[in-house]
Enzyme design. Sequence first.
Site, PDB file in Angstrom:
ATOM      1  N   HIS A  15       0.842  -1.202   0.000  1.00 14.73           N
ATOM      2  CA  HIS A  15       0.000   0.000   0.000  1.00 14.73           C
ATOM      3  C   HIS A  15       0.870   1.242   0.000  1.00 14.73           C
ATOM      4  O   HIS A  15       2.031   1.225   0.428  1.00 14.73           O
ATOM      5  CB  HIS A  15      -0.906   0.027   1.239  1.00 14.73           C
ATOM      6  CG  HIS A  15      -0.153   0.210   2.531  1.00 14.73           C
ATOM      7  ND1 HIS A  15       0.634  -0.772   3.089  1.00 14.73           N
ATOM      8  CD2 HIS A  15      -0.050   1.280   3.361  1.00 14.73           C
ATOM      9  CE1 HIS A  15       1.178  -0.330   4.213  1.00 14.73           C
ATOM     10  NE2 HIS A  15       0.798   0.929   4.395  1.00 14.73           N
ATOM     11  N   ASP A  69       0.401   5.031   1.819  1.00 15.25           N
ATOM     12  CA  ASP A  69      -0.411   5.445   2.954  1.00 15.25           C
ATOM     13  C   ASP A  69      -1.552   6.378   2.536  1.00 15.25           C
ATOM     14  O   ASP A  69      -1.348   7.338   1.789  1.00 15.25           O
ATOM     15  CB  ASP A  69       0.449   6.170   3.991  1.00 15.25           C
ATOM     16  CG  ASP A  69       1.386   5.215   4.711  1.00 15.25           C
ATOM     17  OD1 ASP A  69       1.019   4.044   4.902  1.00 15.25           O
ATOM     18  OD2 ASP A  69       2.504   5.646   5.059  1.00 15.25           O
ATOM     19  N   HIS A  83       4.678   0.354   0.286  1.00 10.67           N
ATOM     20  CA  HIS A  83       5.446  -0.432   1.247  1.00 10.67           C
ATOM     21  C   HIS A  83       4.610  -1.571   1.820  1.00 10.67           C
ATOM     22  O   HIS A  83       3.372  -1.590   1.678  1.00 10.67           O
ATOM     23  CB  HIS A  83       6.037   0.453   2.349  1.00 10.67           C
ATOM     24  CG  HIS A  83       5.038   1.290   3.073  1.00 10.67           C
ATOM     25  ND1 HIS A  83       4.468   2.425   2.526  1.00 10.67           N
ATOM     26  CD2 HIS A  83       4.485   1.168   4.301  1.00 10.67           C
ATOM     27  CE1 HIS A  83       3.625   2.962   3.388  1.00 10.67           C
ATOM     28  NE2 HIS A  83       3.607   2.211   4.476  1.00 10.67           N
ATOM     29  N   ARG A 109       5.896   7.218  14.349  1.00 12.47           N
ATOM     30  CA  ARG A 109       5.800   7.706  12.968  1.00 12.47           C
ATOM     31  C   ARG A 109       5.271   9.127  12.904  1.00 12.47           C
ATOM     32  O   ARG A 109       4.308   9.465  13.586  1.00 12.47           O
ATOM     33  CB  ARG A 109       4.845   6.810  12.168  1.00 12.47           C
ATOM     34  CG  ARG A 109       4.855   7.128  10.680  1.00 12.47           C
ATOM     35  CD  ARG A 109       3.833   6.346   9.923  1.00 12.47           C
ATOM     36  NE  ARG A 109       2.527   6.984  10.028  1.00 12.47           N
ATOM     37  CZ  ARG A 109       1.422   6.530   9.464  1.00 12.47           C
ATOM     38  NH1 ARG A 109       1.447   5.414   8.766  1.00 12.47           N
ATOM     39  NH2 ARG A 109       0.283   7.161   9.607  1.00 12.47           N
TER      40      ARG A 109
HETATM   41  C1  SIN Z   1       3.051   1.418   7.638  1.00 11.81           C
HETATM   42  O1  SIN Z   1       3.069   2.640   7.617  1.00 11.81           O
HETATM   43  O2  SIN Z   1       2.421   0.770   6.828  1.00 11.81           O
HETATM   44  C2  SIN Z   1       3.869   0.675   8.686  1.00 11.81           C
HETATM   45  C3  SIN Z   1       5.240   0.390   8.244  1.00 11.81           C
HETATM   46  C4  SIN Z   1       6.006  -0.421   9.257  1.00 11.81           C
HETATM   47  O3  SIN Z   1       5.556  -0.575  10.400  1.00 11.81           O
HETATM   48  O4  SIN Z   1       7.067  -0.924   8.914  1.00 11.81           O
END
Ligand code: SIN
Length: 286
Positions: free
Chosen positions: A112, A114, A263, A277
């Site tokens: 995906h 974000d 990602h 984050r």
């Molecule tokens: C995400 O933003 O999808 C999470 C990425 C992660 O935890 O590595």
Amino acid sequence: MGIHATTSLALRPQTRALAIRPLTPVIGAEILDVDLSRGVDDALFAAIEETFLTWQVIFFRDQKLSTEQHRDLALRFGTPAYSKKLKMYDGYEDVSLLENDGSKKAIGALWHADNTDYERPPLGSLLYAEIVPSVGGDTMWASMYAAYDGLSEAMKSYLSGLKAMHDNSLVRKLYAADGTLRNEGVVVDKAVMHPVIRTHPVTGRKLIFVNSGYTQSIVGVPEVESRSILQGLFEHLGRPEFQCRFRWEAGSLAIWDNRCTQHYALDDYSELRRMRRVQIDGDAPF
Ligand code: SIN
């Protein structure tokens, strides 16, 4: 097919030279010689930003970043975004906590970009690892530039005028039941429409802008055609040649360009993984 990372961005005048180690030819670079806790002046930021734009996701290791320093770095890229899906970190409205010990589905365990269910999906994210499993919990990124470059000219031309609908229905289905999402995150948002092929607002490069997390259908084509285009694109995006994989350590920081990457956070661990984050507001894709 040849796959090449872009190196064509003009060097900005005050850019400082950085030692970098690319992870693959097309996406991902580790920046080796920077201690972010010592502050980021304009010359250093220009070099970091240029590396970010070229390699699409950049990594730093062994950083000791307080929440304030993490936020301050995010502010250099833009305005930190409020996340209505993820839990708040330590009372900071624009910092999110991603914490899991393997007892529930890992957030982000599907390809995906974000929040493409927003009219203005995020520009990018800065993800900092506080605690990581002894093994597992890696994250993978894929370059949507490389994926676009890997299409035939006929397919590029077919996709170029199309738009797709994005919504949060799959994400809600995957994460609402186990309490991963905040209450606001489980609300059904209206679907939004984005171009299937997007132009990056800074680099001017074209890229594929559909993802299996949020993209539901292609607009204006029969349903069966929409399904087969999306399935074909998702399969294409999954080619390992377009991807890199990062093994986290405590103190690692990843900064990704959400406009041109996707990602996948691997769901393969059973020890604590605790990440912080900050996401940056973005623009409407064109
Ligand atoms: C995400 O933003 O999808 C999470 C990425 C992660 O935890 O590595």
